[in-house]
Design a protein around this motif. Structure first.
Motif, PDB file in Angstrom:
ATOM      1  N   LEU A  35     -14.266  -6.195   3.168  1.00 35.74           N
ATOM      2  CA  LEU A  35     -13.982  -5.020   3.992  1.00 35.74           C
ATOM      3  C   LEU A  35     -12.948  -4.124   3.310  1.00 35.74           C
ATOM      4  CD1 LEU A  35     -14.309  -3.468   6.664  1.00 35.74           C
ATOM      5  CD2 LEU A  35     -12.470  -4.907   7.602  1.00 35.74           C
ATOM      6  N   GLY A  36     -11.925  -4.731   2.735  1.00 39.66           N
ATOM      7  CA  GLY A  36     -10.907  -3.946   2.025  1.00 39.66           C
ATOM      8  C   GLY A  36     -11.475  -3.216   0.829  1.00 39.66           C
ATOM      9  N   LEU A  37     -12.372  -3.879   0.088  1.00 39.32           N
ATOM     10  CA  LEU A  37     -12.985  -3.245  -1.083  1.00 39.32           C
ATOM     11  C   LEU A  37     -13.907  -2.101  -0.666  1.00 39.32           C
ATOM     12  CD1 LEU A  37     -13.835  -6.421  -3.210  1.00 39.32           C
ATOM     13  CD2 LEU A  37     -11.989  -4.774  -3.617  1.00 39.32           C
ATOM     14  N   LEU A  38     -14.702  -2.316   0.377  1.00 38.22           N
ATOM     15  CA  LEU A  38     -15.605  -1.266   0.843  1.00 38.22           C
ATOM     16  C   LEU A  38     -14.832  -0.061   1.370  1.00 38.22           C
ATOM     17  CD1 LEU A  38     -18.259  -3.457   2.686  1.00 38.22           C
ATOM     18  CD2 LEU A  38     -18.691  -2.033   0.678  1.00 38.22           C
ATOM     19  N   THR A  39     -13.767  -0.312   2.099  1.00 42.63           N
ATOM     20  CA  THR A  39     -12.963   0.796   2.633  1.00 42.63           C
ATOM     21  C   THR A  39     -12.311   1.582   1.507  1.00 42.63           C
ATOM     22  OG1 THR A  39     -12.524  -0.510   4.626  1.00 42.63           O
ATOM     23  CG2 THR A  39     -11.119   1.399   4.236  1.00 42.63           C
ATOM     24  N   THR A  40     -11.831   0.876   0.501  1.00 43.74           N
ATOM     25  CA  THR A  40     -11.249   1.557  -0.659  1.00 43.74           C
ATOM     26  C   THR A  40     -12.288   2.450  -1.324  1.00 43.74           C
ATOM     27  OG1 THR A  40      -9.731  -0.281  -1.048  1.00 43.74           O
ATOM     28  CG2 THR A  40     -10.139   1.213  -2.902  1.00 43.74           C
ATOM     29  N   TYR A  41     -13.479   1.919  -1.498  1.00 46.25           N
ATOM     30  CA  TYR A  41     -14.526   2.700  -2.150  1.00 46.25           C
ATOM     31  C   TYR A  41     -14.899   3.931  -1.319  1.00 46.25           C
ATOM     32  CZ  TYR A  41     -18.827   3.810  -4.652  1.00 46.25           C
ATOM     33  OH  TYR A  41     -19.802   4.460  -5.366  1.00 46.25           O
ATOM     34  N   GLN A  42     -14.960   3.768   0.003  1.00 44.05           N
ATOM     35  CA  GLN A  42     -15.283   4.911   0.858  1.00 44.05           C
ATOM     36  C   GLN A  42     -14.217   5.996   0.755  1.00 44.05           C
ATOM     37  OE1 GLN A  42     -18.031   5.824   2.624  1.00 44.05           O
ATOM     38  NE2 GLN A  42     -16.884   7.713   2.966  1.00 44.05           N
ATOM     39  N   ILE A  43     -12.968   5.624   0.600  1.00 41.36           N
ATOM     40  CA  ILE A  43     -11.908   6.625   0.422  1.00 41.36           C
ATOM     41  C   ILE A  43     -12.177   7.470  -0.813  1.00 41.36           C
ATOM     42  CG2 ILE A  43      -9.456   6.896  -0.161  1.00 41.36           C
ATOM     43  CD1 ILE A  43      -8.895   4.538   1.742  1.00 41.36           C
ATOM     44  N   PHE A  44     -12.737   6.852  -1.858  1.00 38.60           N
ATOM     45  CA  PHE A  44     -13.058   7.598  -3.068  1.00 38.60           C
ATOM     46  C   PHE A  44     -14.387   8.345  -2.957  1.00 38.60           C
ATOM     47  CE2 PHE A  44     -10.142   4.423  -5.062  1.00 38.60           C
ATOM     48  CZ  PHE A  44      -9.195   5.343  -5.477  1.00 38.60           C
ATOM     49  N   LEU A  45     -15.082   8.175  -1.834  1.00 39.43           N
ATOM     50  CA  LEU A  45     -16.302   8.944  -1.585  1.00 39.43           C
ATOM     51  C   LEU A  45     -16.047  10.078  -0.605  1.00 39.43           C
ATOM     52  CD1 LEU A  45     -19.018   6.151  -1.235  1.00 39.43           C
ATOM     53  CD2 LEU A  45     -18.587   7.618  -3.209  1.00 39.43           C
ATOM     54  N   GLY A  46     -15.251   9.830   0.405  1.00 37.65           N
ATOM     55  CA  GLY A  46     -14.977  10.857   1.394  1.00 37.65           C
ATOM     56  C   GLY A  46     -14.065  10.341   2.484  1.00 37.65           C
ATOM     57  N   GLU A  47     -12.852  10.849   2.544  1.00 36.09           N
ATOM     58  CA  GLU A  47     -11.895  10.388   3.539  1.00 36.09           C
ATOM     59  C   GLU A  47     -12.210  10.917   4.926  1.00 36.09           C
ATOM     60  OE1 GLU A  47      -7.728  10.672   2.092  1.00 36.09           O
ATOM     61  OE2 GLU A  47      -8.661  11.212   0.191  1.00 36.09           O
ATOM     62  N   GLU A  48     -12.742  12.142   5.003  1.00 35.03           N
ATOM     63  CA  GLU A  48     -13.053  12.701   6.316  1.00 35.03           C
ATOM     64  C   GLU A  48     -14.157  11.908   6.999  1.00 35.03           C
ATOM     65  OE1 GLU A  48     -14.266  16.934   8.466  1.00 35.03           O
ATOM     66  OE2 GLU A  48     -14.000  16.845   6.292  1.00 35.03           O
ATOM     67  N   ALA A  49     -15.168  11.517   6.233  1.00 37.86           N
ATOM     68  CA  ALA A  49     -16.237  10.702   6.810  1.00 37.86           C
ATOM     69  C   ALA A  49     -15.695   9.365   7.308  1.00 37.86           C
ATOM     70  CB  ALA A  49     -17.340  10.474   5.777  1.00 37.86           C
ATOM     71  N   ALA A  95      -4.394  -4.935   3.762  1.00 40.30           N
ATOM     72  CA  ALA A  95      -3.439  -5.123   2.670  1.00 40.30           C
ATOM     73  C   ALA A  95      -4.082  -4.841   1.312  1.00 40.30           C
ATOM     74  CB  ALA A  95      -2.883  -6.544   2.712  1.00 40.30           C
ATOM     75  N   LEU A  96      -5.289  -5.354   1.120  1.00 35.81           N
ATOM     76  CA  LEU A  96      -5.971  -5.135  -0.158  1.00 35.81           C
ATOM     77  C   LEU A  96      -6.250  -3.654  -0.372  1.00 35.81           C
ATOM     78  CD1 LEU A  96      -7.367  -6.207  -2.682  1.00 35.81           C
ATOM     79  CD2 LEU A  96      -9.439  -6.559  -1.310  1.00 35.81           C
ATOM     80  N   CYS A  97      -6.767  -2.987   0.655  1.00 36.50           N
ATOM     81  CA  CYS A  97      -7.045  -1.558   0.548  1.00 36.50           C
ATOM     82  C   CYS A  97      -5.753  -0.782   0.282  1.00 36.50           C
ATOM     83  CB  CYS A  97      -7.713  -1.062   1.828  1.00 36.50           C
ATOM     84  SG  CYS A  97      -8.090   0.699   1.838  1.00 36.50           S
ATOM     85  N   GLY A  98      -4.681  -1.160   0.958  1.00 42.93           N
ATOM     86  CA  GLY A  98      -3.407  -0.469   0.762  1.00 42.93           C
ATOM     87  C   GLY A  98      -2.908  -0.562  -0.663  1.00 42.93           C
ATOM     88  N   VAL A  99      -3.034  -1.744  -1.258  1.00 44.77           N
ATOM     89  CA  VAL A  99      -2.591  -1.916  -2.646  1.00 44.77           C
ATOM     90  C   VAL A  99      -3.441  -1.078  -3.594  1.00 44.77           C
ATOM     91  CG1 VAL A  99      -2.426  -3.579  -4.544  1.00 44.77           C
ATOM     92  CG2 VAL A  99      -1.600  -4.197  -2.266  1.00 44.77           C
ATOM     93  N   LEU A 100      -4.745  -1.111  -3.398  1.00 40.60           N
ATOM     94  CA  LEU A 100      -5.652  -0.417  -4.312  1.00 40.60           C
ATOM     95  C   LEU A 100      -5.557   1.101  -4.204  1.00 40.60           C
ATOM     96  CD1 LEU A 100      -8.833  -2.661  -3.917  1.00 40.60           C
ATOM     97  CD2 LEU A 100      -7.219  -2.651  -5.827  1.00 40.60           C
ATOM     98  N   ILE A 101      -5.271   1.586  -3.028  1.00 38.24           N
ATOM     99  CA  ILE A 101      -5.320   3.031  -2.800  1.00 38.24           C
ATOM    100  C   ILE A 101      -3.934   3.660  -2.796  1.00 38.24           C
ATOM    101  CG2 ILE A 101      -5.106   3.122  -0.269  1.00 38.24           C
ATOM    102  CD1 ILE A 101      -7.723   4.949  -2.453  1.00 38.24           C
ATOM    103  N   ALA A 102      -2.892   2.876  -2.945  1.00 39.45           N
ATOM    104  CA  ALA A 102      -1.523   3.391  -2.799  1.00 39.45           C
ATOM    105  C   ALA A 102      -1.236   4.545  -3.759  1.00 39.45           C
ATOM    106  CB  ALA A 102      -0.516   2.258  -2.999  1.00 39.45           C
TER     107      ALA A 102
END
Length: 597
Positions: free
Chosen positions: A208-222, A261-268
């Motif tokens: 879930l953290g990896l997928l959310t991180t990837y979505q941030i790099f695709l589109g934060e508004e979505a 936590a994982l998403c936070g580290v990757l996207i910080a």
């Protein structure tokens, strides 16, 4: 009354049983057929873009956005090739630059597809992202629906098709891949369902953290829109099925913190750059942008039953037709909800549908262009952090997958009933609701040729390293053709000003385009009005100051309806220009003199 233990067992069965079905040979064949059909549908939708090759075609209704997106793909591919920071560039808005992370540069696709851009150009990347992304979005929703919600593959296929090809999706498919390429969102929901079932909370939390991180790099508004819909669903479901909600809390409490936590580290670092880096901005302000209530029941321009005059009156533009579901579909959705109302899932879906639709109406409800004086929930909701930057009309995009899921649930229920008359009635009702919504192929036209001055490399004789070209008309949200000229020149020079989102004023509020300087403002007035102004000595001095600010070596006037007026104005500002390779050129280097030979 369902106990917590029974609720957990039911959730686990909902996760594992459809998965076992998916391993069956017939299931795999159905999956392949569905995905193939989605790809064919997407190719038909974009057939005009592919006709004769994407490099020579332009989506008419994209406005200037296709120029912008192709530029994003090109500049990101260049950054990858040269080992540069893909989150920023000074190739536009020179010398201040552009914060690419604060724009919709979509690095989640522009970086991995960089080889495509290198080999075939950004127009090919644009076409692949749109065509493949829309098909992948349909396939992802089909996967979610078929694995968790229905057994019937045709029912799931119907739901997946609607989720990707509904009118709001088709509207954004003209120009906004960040809002049309949404294949990660169903995978995030799939992982949340698995987390709630408590099978492998640690693994599911990591994914879930990896997928959310990837979505941030695709589109934060979505992601923000989807998160709002998920929150609405969770709240409603907790109210109508408290035992099941309590049973899901423990596994969610184990897995969600891991994902966060994982998403936070990757996207910080990328988020730090977005919100505090060079050319960052605080928020993107806009006026009221809610859906007209009448738009919910009307038809979009590209729908089979669409009326261009009606859709133009009820929407901002052709890329923001965010509702337009039509009366028959809304009536059918109401009938489905009534028939399946005993299910907690149905009640939760209706909660999302109503909540998102109300938010989309904006701070004051408008009916057929007339204010009603009735406040919508957005009057308060839109003041929350992050939400103030969202066009509220886009909240009806949250309704799209809800309607798709309701259609799939209804098709499954009709199939299970085994009543032929009911099946025929369902087919008639579904056709009446969905046939008028079928999208027509998106309009395209031959692309305007790039002037030979840029395409053939003549520009190299008139600019040095880190020195800008002032393309006239200066690129902005209303005319961004110069971005295409720069791309065709291999991004060999930076441009003054441009089309992007950047900071304005001391409060650094977000806005479209650059902070205009006096000379660019003067040229815009000539571009838009066609009148040649009297030019004063102060304006000539200001032009010299602006050129120095832009670090410009050349001013280049390309094709334009008011080209003669612009040329006369530039002659008065800078002295006589010379024609060369399809443009007019003013060599503004110290001691420079343009020569056509």
């Amino acid at each position: 009354m369902t106990t917590a233990r029974e609720a957990v067992a039911a959730a686990r069965e909902a996760v594992t049983a459809p998965r076992a079905l998916g391993l069956a040979r017939t299931g795999r064949i159905a999956d392949t057929l569905a995905c193939t059909a989605y790809l064919v549908a997407s190719l038909v939708l974009y057939r005009g873009l592919w006709a004769g090759g994407p490099a020579g075609r332009y989506l008419v209704d994209s406005g200037q956005d296709q120029h912008q997106w192709e530029w994003f793909f090109a500049v990101t591919a260049r950054a990858v090739a040269h080992g540069e920071n893909p989150l920023t560039t000074t190739l536009q808005n020179h010398p201040d630059g552009v914060n690419l992370m604060a724009n919709t540069s979509m690095p989640g696709l522009s970086i991995p597809l960089a080889p495509i851009t290198w080999l075939f150009g950004p127009a090919a990347t644009w076409a692949i992202v749109l065509t493949g992304g829309l098909a992948a979005t349909a396939a992802a929703w089909y996967y979610l629906i078929s694995r968790h919600l229905v057994v019937s593959r045709p029912a799931a296929a119907l739901g997946g098709a609607f989720c990707a090809f509904a009118p709001p999706m088709v509207s954004h498919a003209n120009a906004h891949p960040n809002l049309a390429v949404l294949f990660v969102l169903p995978l995030i929901i799939d992982r949340l369902i698995r987390l709630a079932a408590g099978l492998r909370p640690i693994r599911d939390g990591i994914l879930l953290g990896l997928l959310t991180t990837y979505q941030i790099f695709l589109g934060e508004e979505a992601l923000l829109l989807a998160s709002t819909g998920i929150a609405l669903f969770a709240l409603t479901y907790a109210c109508v099925a408290p035992a099941a909600a309590r049973a899901a809390l423990r596994p969610l409490a184990r897995g969600l913190p891991i994902g966060v936590a994982l998403c936070g580290v990757l996207i910080a670092y990328p988020l730090w750059w977005q919100f505090t880096g060079p050319q960052s901005y605080t928020n993107l302000l806009h006026g009221p942008a809610g859906n007209d209530l009448a738009a919910l029941t009307a038809y979009a321009d590209r729908s089979l039953a669409g009326d261009i005059d009606v859709s133009a009156r009820l929407s901002m533009n052709r890329t923001e037709e965010n509702a337009f579901f039509g009366w028959p579909l809304l009536i059918l959705a109401g009938a489905i909800a009534a028939a399946l109302w005993r299910r907690a899932l149905t009640k939760a879906l209706v909660g999302v549908l109503v909540g998102a639709a109300l938010c989309s109406l904006g701070p004051e409800i408008i009916l057929d262009g007339e204010p009603t004086g009735i406040s919508g929930p957005w009057r308060w909701f839109g003041q929350l952090p992050l939400y103030e930057s969202v066009l509220e009309s886009r909240f009806t995009m949250v309704c799209v997958p809800v309607l798709g899921i309701l259609l799939a649930l209804a098709a499954q229920a009709v199939r299970d009933a085994g009543d032929r008359r009911l099946w025929l009635s369902w087919c008639v009702a579904a056709l009446q609701a969905l046939l008028p919504l079928l999208p027509q192929p998106l309009a395209s036209a031959p692309r305007e040729p790039t002037p030979a001055f840029f395409a053939d490399g003549t520009w190299r004789r008139f600019t040095g390293p880190d020195r800008a070209i002032v393309a006239v008309p200066l690129p902005d949200p209303s005319d961004a053709r110069a971005l295409g000229w720069q791309v065709d020149a291999g991004l060999g020079f930076p441009l003054a000003e441009g089309y992007f989102v950047g900071p304005f004023g001391p409060d650094r509020l977000g806005g479209y385009g650059a902070v205009t300087r006096p000379t660019s403002q003067l040229l815009r007035e000539v571009r838009d009005g066609g009148a040649v102004p009297e030019v004063t000595e102060d304006e000539r001095a200001q032009a010299r100051a602006d050129l120095a600010y832009w670090r410009a070596d050349a001013v280049v006037l390309g094709p334009h309806a008011n080209r003669e007026a612009l040329r006369a104005t530039l002659d008065r500002l800078l002295g006589p220009g010379v024609p060369i390779d399809g443009v007019w050129l003013w060599d503004v280097r110290a001691g420079g003199a343009a020569r056509a030979g």
